[in-house]
Design a protein around this motif. Structure first.
Motif, PDB file in Angstrom:
ATOM      1  N   ALA A 150      52.564  33.317  79.380  1.00 53.13           N
ATOM      2  CA  ALA A 150      51.995  34.257  78.413  1.00 53.13           C
ATOM      3  C   ALA A 150      53.030  34.641  77.354  1.00 53.13           C
ATOM      4  CB  ALA A 150      51.478  35.505  79.133  1.00 53.13           C
ATOM      5  N   ALA A 151      54.273  34.860  77.773  1.00 53.82           N
ATOM      6  CA  ALA A 151      55.330  35.211  76.824  1.00 53.82           C
ATOM      7  C   ALA A 151      55.592  34.055  75.861  1.00 53.82           C
ATOM      8  CB  ALA A 151      56.604  35.586  77.568  1.00 53.82           C
ATOM      9  N   GLY A 152      55.583  32.838  76.362  1.00 53.59           N
ATOM     10  CA  GLY A 152      55.782  31.670  75.502  1.00 53.59           C
ATOM     11  C   GLY A 152      54.659  31.507  74.497  1.00 53.59           C
ATOM     12  N   ILE A 153      53.427  31.654  74.955  1.00 51.48           N
ATOM     13  CA  ILE A 153      52.267  31.550  74.066  1.00 51.48           C
ATOM     14  C   ILE A 153      52.312  32.647  73.015  1.00 51.48           C
ATOM     15  CG2 ILE A 153      49.747  31.767  73.969  1.00 51.48           C
ATOM     16  CD1 ILE A 153      49.763  30.376  76.781  1.00 51.48           C
ATOM     17  N   ALA A 154      52.630  33.875  73.426  1.00 52.37           N
ATOM     18  CA  ALA A 154      52.702  34.987  72.481  1.00 52.37           C
ATOM     19  C   ALA A 154      53.806  34.757  71.450  1.00 52.37           C
ATOM     20  CB  ALA A 154      52.952  36.296  73.233  1.00 52.37           C
ATOM     21  N   THR A 155      54.948  34.259  71.890  1.00 49.10           N
ATOM     22  CA  THR A 155      56.057  33.996  70.966  1.00 49.10           C
ATOM     23  C   THR A 155      55.678  32.949  69.919  1.00 49.10           C
ATOM     24  OG1 THR A 155      57.670  34.571  72.670  1.00 49.10           O
ATOM     25  CG2 THR A 155      58.460  33.258  70.803  1.00 49.10           C
ATOM     26  N   VAL A 156      55.086  31.862  70.375  1.00 51.56           N
ATOM     27  CA  VAL A 156      54.678  30.795  69.452  1.00 51.56           C
ATOM     28  C   VAL A 156      53.631  31.322  68.469  1.00 51.56           C
ATOM     29  CG1 VAL A 156      53.433  28.598  69.334  1.00 51.56           C
ATOM     30  CG2 VAL A 156      55.306  28.898  70.957  1.00 51.56           C
ATOM     31  N   THR A 157      52.702  32.125  68.982  1.00 49.22           N
ATOM     32  CA  THR A 157      51.639  32.668  68.121  1.00 49.22           C
ATOM     33  C   THR A 157      52.195  33.643  67.092  1.00 49.22           C
ATOM     34  OG1 THR A 157      50.046  32.402  69.923  1.00 49.22           O
ATOM     35  CG2 THR A 157      49.443  33.896  68.133  1.00 49.22           C
ATOM     36  N   VAL A 158      53.006  34.593  67.539  1.00 51.68           N
ATOM     37  CA  VAL A 158      53.545  35.627  66.645  1.00 51.68           C
ATOM     38  C   VAL A 158      54.463  35.022  65.578  1.00 51.68           C
ATOM     39  CG1 VAL A 158      55.092  37.629  66.545  1.00 51.68           C
ATOM     40  CG2 VAL A 158      53.305  37.536  68.270  1.00 51.68           C
ATOM     41  N   LEU A 159      55.281  34.056  65.986  1.00 51.00           N
ATOM     42  CA  LEU A 159      56.233  33.452  65.038  1.00 51.00           C
ATOM     43  C   LEU A 159      55.609  32.322  64.233  1.00 51.00           C
ATOM     44  CD1 LEU A 159      59.508  33.421  67.185  1.00 51.00           C
ATOM     45  CD2 LEU A 159      58.779  35.079  65.440  1.00 51.00           C
TER      46      LEU A 159
END
Length: 140
Positions: A127-136
């Protein structure tokens, strides 16, 4: 929208089988869990440095052999600043410390042992990886 540029199911399957086999052999042969962050952090603190150093050396040497063979393309990192690479490495290390392990320990070995703690940790990592890719905006 994200597109998969180089979907390689056979190499992914072979790589996954190699990682799983290596983790299984380490567990059956030495009774050790193949969690990379635990293995690396134990080099400086544990008495059993020999197998830890051999494990890490094997990871580094095999990577060098595969990339050096020309059969595997080296990722292009020229467009990524050194600061971003260092920051990313530090954040991964911090996450492994906070999660009491990394994706290899939790995602491969822990889930394989049906550990609820590892299942939850892996879901949080993902979830943290997906959120990071999405936000950035890195998935475009």
């Amino acid at each position: 929208m994200m597109t998969i540029v180089n979907f390689t199911p056979w190499t992914a399957l072979i790589g996954g089988a190699c990682i799983g086999t290596g983790a299984l052999l380490l567990l059956l042969g030495a009774g050790k869990i193949a969690g990379i962050s635990g293995i690396v952090s134990g080099i400086g603190t544990q008495a059993d440095k020999g197998w830890r150093l051999a494990f890490v050396l094997g990871l580094v040497l095999m990577t060098a052999v595969l990339f050096g063979s020309g059969n595997i393309a080296v990722p292009e990192l020229a467009s990524v600043s050194a600061l971003k690479l260092v920051l990313a490495g530090l954040l991964v290390g911090l996450g492994a410390r906070l999660g009491n392990g990394c994706t290899s320990g939790h995602g491969i070995c822990g889930i394989g042992r049906f550990s609820w703690r590892s299942i939850v940790a892996t879901l949080v990592f993902m979830a943290a990886g997906i959120a990071t890719v999405t936000v950035l905006g890195l998935g475009a």
